[in-house]
Design an enzyme around this catalytic site. Structure first.
Site, PDB file in Angstrom:
ATOM      1  N   ASP A  13       0.822  -1.226   0.000  1.00  0.00           N
ATOM      2  CA  ASP A  13       0.000   0.000   0.000  1.00  0.00           C
ATOM      3  C   ASP A  13       0.850   1.267   0.000  1.00  0.00           C
ATOM      4  O   ASP A  13       0.413   2.313   0.485  1.00  0.00           O
ATOM      5  CB  ASP A  13      -0.959   0.032   1.201  1.00  0.00           C
ATOM      6  CG  ASP A  13      -1.778  -1.235   1.332  1.00  0.00           C
ATOM      7  OD1 ASP A  13      -2.354  -1.645   0.318  1.00  0.00           O
ATOM      8  OD2 ASP A  13      -1.828  -1.811   2.429  1.00  0.00           O
ATOM      9  N   GLY A  17       1.163   1.790  -7.615  1.00  0.00           N
ATOM     10  CA  GLY A  17       0.417   1.917  -8.862  1.00  0.00           C
ATOM     11  C   GLY A  17       0.731   3.190  -9.610  1.00  0.00           C
ATOM     12  O   GLY A  17       1.000   3.175 -10.815  1.00  0.00           O
ATOM     13  N   GLY A  40      -4.026  -4.522  -4.890  1.00  0.00           N
ATOM     14  CA  GLY A  40      -4.671  -3.554  -5.773  1.00  0.00           C
ATOM     15  C   GLY A  40      -3.777  -2.372  -6.061  1.00  0.00           C
ATOM     16  O   GLY A  40      -3.101  -1.869  -5.169  1.00  0.00           O
ATOM     17  N   HIS A  41      -3.749  -1.954  -7.308  1.00  0.00           N
ATOM     18  CA  HIS A  41      -3.019  -0.758  -7.711  1.00  0.00           C
ATOM     19  C   HIS A  41      -4.006   0.255  -8.269  1.00  0.00           C
ATOM     20  O   HIS A  41      -4.775  -0.055  -9.186  1.00  0.00           O
ATOM     21  CB  HIS A  41      -1.957  -1.097  -8.763  1.00  0.00           C
ATOM     22  CG  HIS A  41      -0.774  -1.813  -8.192  1.00  0.00           C
ATOM     23  ND1 HIS A  41       0.263  -2.284  -8.958  1.00  0.00           N
ATOM     24  CD2 HIS A  41      -0.453  -2.129  -6.916  1.00  0.00           C
ATOM     25  CE1 HIS A  41       1.169  -2.871  -8.181  1.00  0.00           C
ATOM     26  NE2 HIS A  41       0.737  -2.788  -6.946  1.00  0.00           N
ATOM     27  N   VAL A 297      -8.510  -3.211  -2.884  1.00  0.00           N
ATOM     28  CA  VAL A 297      -9.301  -4.396  -3.220  1.00  0.00           C
ATOM     29  C   VAL A 297     -10.344  -4.681  -2.148  1.00  0.00           C
ATOM     30  O   VAL A 297     -11.518  -4.906  -2.441  1.00  0.00           O
ATOM     31  CB  VAL A 297      -8.376  -5.620  -3.403  1.00  0.00           C
ATOM     32  CG1 VAL A 297      -9.200  -6.901  -3.568  1.00  0.00           C
ATOM     33  CG2 VAL A 297      -7.474  -5.421  -4.621  1.00  0.00           C
ATOM     34  N   ARG A 300     -10.558  -2.593   3.377  1.00  0.00           N
ATOM     35  CA  ARG A 300     -10.262  -2.675   4.805  1.00  0.00           C
ATOM     36  C   ARG A 300      -9.494  -1.436   5.265  1.00  0.00           C
ATOM     37  O   ARG A 300      -8.616  -0.938   4.563  1.00  0.00           O
ATOM     38  CB  ARG A 300      -9.426  -3.926   5.108  1.00  0.00           C
ATOM     39  CG  ARG A 300     -10.196  -5.216   5.008  1.00  0.00           C
ATOM     40  CD  ARG A 300      -9.395  -6.395   5.541  1.00  0.00           C
ATOM     41  NE  ARG A 300      -8.214  -6.662   4.737  1.00  0.00           N
ATOM     42  CZ  ARG A 300      -7.325  -7.617   5.015  1.00  0.00           C
ATOM     43  NH1 ARG A 300      -7.486  -8.370   6.087  1.00  0.00           N
ATOM     44  NH2 ARG A 300      -6.298  -7.811   4.228  1.00  0.00           N
ATOM     45  N   LYS A 328       3.139  10.219  -0.802  1.00  0.00           N
ATOM     46  CA  LYS A 328       2.185  10.776   0.152  1.00  0.00           C
ATOM     47  C   LYS A 328       2.793  11.796   1.113  1.00  0.00           C
ATOM     48  O   LYS A 328       2.376  11.892   2.272  1.00  0.00           O
ATOM     49  CB  LYS A 328       1.486   9.651   0.912  1.00  0.00           C
ATOM     50  CG  LYS A 328       0.519   8.854   0.033  1.00  0.00           C
ATOM     51  CD  LYS A 328      -0.509   8.123   0.867  1.00  0.00           C
ATOM     52  CE  LYS A 328      -1.648   7.595  -0.008  1.00  0.00           C
ATOM     53  NZ  LYS A 328      -2.706   6.960   0.769  1.00  0.00           N
ATOM     54  N   SER A 412       1.061  13.974  -4.710  1.00  0.00           N
ATOM     55  CA  SER A 412      -0.400  13.863  -4.808  1.00  0.00           C
ATOM     56  C   SER A 412      -0.709  12.581  -5.578  1.00  0.00           C
ATOM     57  O   SER A 412       0.197  11.978  -6.169  1.00  0.00           O
ATOM     58  CB  SER A 412      -1.003  15.079  -5.528  1.00  0.00           C
ATOM     59  OG  SER A 412      -1.131  14.841  -6.917  1.00  0.00           O
TER      60      SER A 412
END
Length: 426
Positions: A13, A17, A40-41, A297, A300, A328, A412
């Site tokens: 995380d 991506g 997940g990306h 994905v 959570r 970030k 960003s």
């Protein structure tokens, strides 16, 4: 062959991506080399948001070849659904721009049943995404799993599936679960076979034929979720280190090129497991709210804490990280004080590494260094001159503590908002 390998340096995380998408403009081939549809990306391109699970990030770019290598475990239904979703949004996907390793292992509905039961039976559980990924990798390691190439021969497929079902039937019956019939397991695979096999190729030959191409290897999860080097047993079921890119893709180990470690400017984790710098308080809540820390994905909620330099320095060593992409930064804009975990204390002893023993991990006391916050916006900055002086000090301190340079700085979710120090492909 000019290559860049992208991996996460924390627990996943980290924002891979966006960085992969940014780098994909410079690459001709983008390769997903491990994991499954648990990772997940998220990409933001021209105002459009794409959330990918199995497909490499380069699939949304024109004139790129996307490759799913053999280290990835594939849920046939999930993959075909993802392809259908993207096609509905105008993304062209065909064997001309997508290749899947013919020897990639398959995730079956049987694996999801097994994983759900295992999580329930274990009480607290590992915190998996319940997509059958762990059992699929286990069957692959035990040499009883099915592979994509098996779909080409119905007789062989039936024989392999029958043996797999017989192996797992005692567990399913003991758990009082409905045991699927052989035909129930075979039917969806036979229906998907033609569509999936159209993409199947020996990926090592793809790389051999295009040995002059610029290649981007895209990892899922993070180094501290690695099966060998992560916070076992709270890890994923595959190797997440850069070396896996070579093993999975069939290229020489010396050809993984520049290793770029994606690193969040603070730390997050999904699910259970040790987290020394976690802030289970208002600060953690604030980081989560500002950073929109929910799984791509699973949705959570992620646990949040301050930057852990011990964790990232260790990842840099075991992963052979050449430079990091710090992401970030803008989430930290409004803090009066910002802390960095610089070392651990366990029973009064100083530690500069994360011990592998769970009984020691539970006794870790993080040692924090406090820095002044900048209280100015860094969002959208594209030059060092656009950053507040105190934000630059924070970046430089991270570089000192992890002994790795910041190669890219993301300010960003937009792909254009990047400060480039060194082009990894250069």
């Amino acid at each position: 062959m000019n290559c860049v390998t992208v991996v996460g340096t924390q627990w996943g995380d980290e924002g891979k991506g966006k960085i992969v998408d940014w780098l994909s403009e410079r690459a001709e081939i983008i390769v997903r080399f491990q994991g499954g549809h648990n990772a997940g990306h998220t990409l933001v391109i021209d105002g459009e948001t794409y959330k990918l699970r199995l497909l490499p990030s380069g699939i949304v770019r024109k004139n790129k070849l996307a490759v799913i290598a053999s280290g990835v475990v594939i849920d046939p239904q999930a993959l075909l659904e993802e392809i259908t979703e993207l096609r509905a949004r105008g993304i062209a996907i065909s064997p001309h721009n997508l290749v899947i390793a013919e020897n990639a292992a398959l995730i079956l509905p049987l694996h999801r049943l097994i994983e759900q039961q295992q999580e329930q039976a274990s009480g607290s559980g590992i915190g998996t995404t319940l997509r059958g990924i762990g059992p699929a990798y286990a069957d692959r390691a035990a040499r009883r799993g099915l592979r994509l190439c098996d779909l080409a021969d119905k007789g062989y497929l039936r024989m392999r599936m029958e043996a797999l079902l017989e192996h797992h039937k005692p567990f399913l019956e003991a758990a009082r679960l409905d045991v699927p019939t052989l035909q129930e397991l075979l039917e969806p695979l036979e229906q998907a076979a033609e569509a999936l096999l159209a993409f199947a190729q020996p990926v090592w030959q793809v790389f051999e034929r295009r040995h002059h191409a610029q290649i981007l290897f895209e990892g899922a999860q993070g180094i501290h979720l690695d099966l060998d080097h992560g916070t076992f047993p709270y890890v994923t079921s595959s190797q997440t280190l850069p070396a896996q890119a070579a093993c999975s893709s069939g290229v020489a180990a010396t050809r993984t090129g520049f290793v770029l470690g994606i690193t969040k400017a603070y730390t997050t984790r999904v699910g259970l497991g040790p987290f020394p710098s976690e802030q289970n308080n208002a600060i953690g809540e604030c980081l989560g709210m500002r950073g929109h820390e929910f799984g791509t994905v699973t949705q959570r909620k992620r646990r949040c804490g301050w930057f852990d330099a011990v964790l990232v320095r260790q990842a840099g060593i075991v992963g052979g990280i050449d430079g990091i992409a710090l992401t970030k930064m803008d989430v930290l804009d409004d803090f009066d004080e910002i802390k960095i975990c610089t070392e651990y204390r366990i029973d009064g002893e100083t530690w500069t590494r994360l011990p592998p023993h769970p009984f020691l991990q539970t006794r870790i006391e993080p040692v924090f260094e406090t820095m002044e916050g900048w209280r100015e916006s860094t969002k959208g900055a594209r030059r060092w001159a656009d950053l507040p002086a105190q934000a630059i000090k924070y970046v430089r301190r991270i570089e000192e503590l992890i002994a790795r340079p910041v190669t890219m700085l993301s300010t960003s979710p937009k792909r254009e908002d990047v400060i480039l120090v060194r082009d990894p492909f250069a």
